[in-house]
Design an enzyme around this catalytic site. Sequence first.
Site, short mmCIF file in Angstrom:
data_model
loop_
_atom_site.label_atom_id
_atom_site.label_comp_id
_atom_site.label_asym_id
_atom_site.label_seq_id
_atom_site.Cartn_x
_atom_site.Cartn_y
_atom_site.Cartn_z
N ALA A 93 73.89 -63.40 -99.00
CA ALA A 93 74.26 -63.80 -100.02
C ALA A 93 75.84 -64.44 -100.25
CB ALA A 93 74.29 -62.79 -101.34
N VAL A 112 70.99 -54.85 -97.16
CA VAL A 112 71.45 -55.81 -96.13
C VAL A 112 71.81 -57.21 -96.73
CG1 VAL A 112 69.25 -56.39 -95.32
CG2 VAL A 112 71.07 -56.63 -93.72
N LYS A 113 70.79 -57.78 -97.75
CA LYS A 113 70.99 -59.08 -98.06
C LYS A 113 72.23 -59.30 -98.86
CE LYS A 113 66.73 -60.09 -96.87
NZ LYS A 113 66.53 -61.21 -95.87
N ASP A 114 73.09 -58.40 -99.00
CA ASP A 114 74.33 -58.95 -99.77
C ASP A 114 75.28 -59.84 -98.61
OD1 ASP A 114 73.71 -57.16 -101.61
OD2 ASP A 114 75.71 -56.08 -101.46
#
Length: 337
Positions: A51, A46-48
Amino acid sequence: MTSPAVHSDTLDLIGNTPLVLLKGPSEAAGCEIWGKCEFANPGASVKDRAALWIVRDAMARGELKTGGTVVEGTAGNTGIGIALVANALGFKTVIVMPDNQSKEKMDTLRALGAELVTVPPTKFADPNHFVHTSRRIAEENENAIWANQFDNVANRRAHIEGTAPEIWSQLDGRLDGFTCAVGTGGTLAGVGMGLKAQDEKIRIALTDPHGAALYNYYANGELEGEGSSVAEGIGQGRITANLEGAPIDTQFRISDVEGLDWVAQLLREEGLCLGLSSGINVAGAVALGRQLVADGRKDARVATILCDTGFRYLSTLYNAEWLAAKDLPVFDWLGSS
């Protein structure tokens, strides 16, 4: 039959992830439990999303210039997302991580070309904490920016503008609850804000691991943790800028054992290989579903986040010796240590 999406830019692969009905959790809750498959992002988490929004925001404000460097402190997944986004846009990456995170995350960052700096895990108040270390590195290097995922609200905008509308659309505007754990607070706050803008009656719940302080904060008004957790990337002891104003209606505290039970069941029965944060989220979604059903919403629908792939934790969650050393149950198919 719908044709697969076609994109002219690799960064367009971030987001628009599938939503899947989870059969076991739905049966346990007595209502529909849906999982947002964030492991389908290019960086497998999910951190894409955060970012991409953080880097594009820095570019739009003129802070990140050609040939520049993005520096960030992370448990790993945000760093992986930043490294991929930076590669696609022509920037360099320096990532600072606690040295107790999974070997797979560290190896992945090095493979992506990021400069990796590891530091001992410590409390946030310590100036050598990975977040403070990353800030200093950014300040000391020319043409470098600090991503600052915890307090940079471009993080939660990724979920207000992306994740929440996707969930709403995928469920045809029929959703009763959403929950997930907090690391930076960006996902819970952002999805919560985005969904509340569509329907104020949607119940937003915090799912907190043991050792974190937010469960007690929302339940009793005090930032106080209890116990501990081996989950990576979640668990928070302060109100970050991303979490400020989050529309939290209720809260659950989930143990590592309960989270691991769901990790095991989802792999064994539904073919999903997930990390512990996803298992904790699913446990929270089941608790929220049961609460909604008890309140008379028999046909309730709850969504949560399947944060990342279990392949990122082969040396930890899927290693019998590691689990036994942490006094955690060993998955039966792994055998004993």
